[in-house]
Design a protein around this motif. Structure first.
Motif, PDB file in Angstrom:
ATOM      1  N   ASN B  24       0.846  -1.187   0.000  1.00  0.00           N
ATOM      2  CA  ASN B  24       0.000   0.000   0.000  1.00  0.00           C
ATOM      3  C   ASN B  24       0.881   1.236   0.000  1.00  0.00           C
ATOM      4  N   SER B  26       1.189   5.724  -0.033  1.00  0.00           N
ATOM      5  CA  SER B  26       0.603   7.028   0.269  1.00  0.00           C
ATOM      6  C   SER B  26       1.293   8.047  -0.617  1.00  0.00           C
ATOM      7  N   SER B  30       0.237  11.132  -9.210  1.00  0.00           N
ATOM      8  CA  SER B  30       0.087   9.915 -10.007  1.00  0.00           C
ATOM      9  C   SER B  30       1.334   9.059  -9.780  1.00  0.00           C
ATOM     10  N   ASN B  64      -4.083  -0.144  -8.046  1.00  0.00           N
ATOM     11  CA  ASN B  64      -5.453   0.196  -7.677  1.00  0.00           C
ATOM     12  C   ASN B  64      -5.409   1.541  -6.973  1.00  0.00           C
ATOM     13  N   LYS B  65      -5.731   2.582  -7.712  1.00  0.00           N
ATOM     14  CA  LYS B  65      -5.629   3.933  -7.149  1.00  0.00           C
ATOM     15  C   LYS B  65      -6.667   4.168  -6.063  1.00  0.00           C
ATOM     16  N   GLY B  66      -7.823   3.522  -6.197  1.00  0.00           N
ATOM     17  CA  GLY B  66      -8.869   3.700  -5.191  1.00  0.00           C
ATOM     18  C   GLY B  66      -8.443   3.172  -3.827  1.00  0.00           C
ATOM     19  N   GLU B  67      -7.780   2.015  -3.847  1.00  0.00           N
ATOM     20  CA  GLU B  67      -7.307   1.408  -2.600  1.00  0.00           C
ATOM     21  C   GLU B  67      -5.855   1.758  -2.310  1.00  0.00           C
ATOM     22  N   THR B  68      -5.242   2.561  -3.161  1.00  0.00           N
ATOM     23  CA  THR B  68      -3.801   2.905  -3.074  1.00  0.00           C
ATOM     24  C   THR B  68      -2.974   1.652  -2.801  1.00  0.00           C
ATOM     25  N   SER B  69      -3.155   0.677  -3.667  1.00  0.00           N
ATOM     26  CA  SER B  69      -2.435  -0.589  -3.496  1.00  0.00           C
ATOM     27  C   SER B  69      -1.766  -1.003  -4.799  1.00  0.00           C
TER      28      SER B  69
END
Lengths: 114, 110
Positions: B24, B26, B30, B64-69
């Motif tokens: 993950n 932070s 982009s 996965n930008k939504g889950e920052t993973s």
């Protein structure tokens, strides 16, 4: 093949000694980096250099300094070694283009400070 | 702050089992993300980068930008996959500087 070499694989020094770790790359890379690798902490950036005679502090620069007099050589200096600097030290280099991302690593120097 | 988190220090699976190494991050912009691997007694090397969208040694990683993973996956683990894996994020300084996670040791048992 990009080759990054480090002067020693293993080094044992005494507390208070001045220690030099040398790194040489043969691919004309602009950027060079020094990391510490510790279990559970990952790789932590000590210093990096994006050009000859240019240097910037990384995340853990305290107790260290660096020198880059020639493009291919990047030296890490421990001014007065302490036991908490016992670690694996990795040198890396990369081309000067941001976003390229790939860093090429040396084999590492395992430093023990007694 | 820019950060990379790998929540597992050790992941142990049997040969042939699926593998997922979690990462993950932070980062407000982009991200450029990478997986590096270090096999026993070898130097750290790039495994794959997200912009290439390629599969290397059967491994894939999807951003996965939504889950920052940016989890690393392989459907069937092999014993030779045993290694230390690091997830890395290219920071915003335009210097090629990477921020590494803490690393996950993958152990594939026979």
């Amino acid at each position: 093949d990009v080759k990054v070499t480090q002067s020693s694989r293993y080094l044992v020094k005494r507390t208070g000694e001045k220690v030099f770790l040398e790194c040489v790359q043969d691919m004309d890379h602009e950027n060079m980096f020094w990391y510490r690798q510790d279990p559970g902490l990952g790789l932590r950036l000590i210093y990096f250099s994006y050009d000859v005679k240019m240097k910037e502090k990384g995340d853990i620069p305290e107790g260290y300094s660096v020198s880059r007099e020639k493009k291919e050589r990047f030296s890490l200096i421990l001014e007065s070694a302490s036991t908490n600097q016992t670690s694996m030290y990795l040198c890396a280099s990369s081309p000067g283009l941001a976003g390229f991302g790939e860093q090429f690593f040396g084999p590492g120097t395992r430093l023990t400070v007694l | 702050a820019q950060r990379v988190t790998q929540p597992e220090k050790l992941l142990s699976v049997f040969k042939g089992a699926p593998v997922e190494l979690k990462c993950n991050y932070s980062y407000s912009g982009s991200p450029e993300l990478f997986w590096y691997v270090q096999y026993s007694r070898q130097r750290l090397q790039l495994l794959l980068r997200h912009i290439s969208r390629e599969s290397i040694k059967g491994f894939t990683a999807d951003l996965n930008k939504g889950e920052t993973s940016f989890h690393l996956k392989k459907p069937f683990a092999q014993e030779e996959d045993s290694a230390m894996y690091y997830c890395a994020l290219e920071g915003s300084s335009n210097t090629g500087k990477l921020i590494f996670g803490q690393g996950t040791t993958l152990q594939v048992k026979p």
